[in-house]
Enzyme design. Structure first.
Site: not given
Length: 142
Positions: A60-62
């Site tokens: 996950c990341c932005w």
């Protein structure tokens, strides 16, 4: 199933993903510290999957784009950025994706667990093996 998990920030979505995995009997291995740079997160999860330390991975990341690109740099990793259950199922069925990427910006907790369930519940279509192998070793372009 043993799942490598990594995120560059902790949010309600990442907490929901970890909780859902644990509630459904998966062994969650956090391989990248929260708050670490997204390239390291993607690489750590990719390496865990490629080495066999984990069966599949979740990153996950932005936007989800950076961690999926970083994970895909690891040979043997097929990371897919998925925003809905159908796409996640297709990524498994037709592409043998072994890492699921989420964008934290737009993904809700409810959508995240639906996507995750589809990703983990779907098997590879045996008729797609030749194409999947083709992606792993494409012919030389001229």
């Amino acid at each position: 199933m043993r799942i490598a998990f990594g995120t560059d920030e902790r949010t309600a979505v990442t907490d929901a993903v970890e909780a859902w995995l644990a509630e459904h009997g998966h062994d969650v291995v956090v391989v990248a510290p929260r708050g670490g740079p997204w390239p390291d997160v993607g690489a750590a999860v990719g390496n865990a999957v490629a080495s066999g330390e984990a069966d599949r991975g979740v990153v996950c990341c932005w936007t989800g784009t950076g961690v999926s690109i970083a994970a895909n740099k690891v040979p043997g990793v097929r990371a897919a950025l998925c925003t809905d259950r159908g796409t996640a199922e297709g990524a498994r069925r037709w592409n043998d994706a072994n890492v699921l990427a989420f964008g934290l910006r737009l993904t809700t907790e409810a959508v995240a667990v639906e996507v995750l369930d589809g990703f983990l519940a779907t098997d590879v279509d045996p008729d797609e093996r030749a194409l999947i192998q083709h992606v792993e070793a494409p012919p030389n372009a001229s």
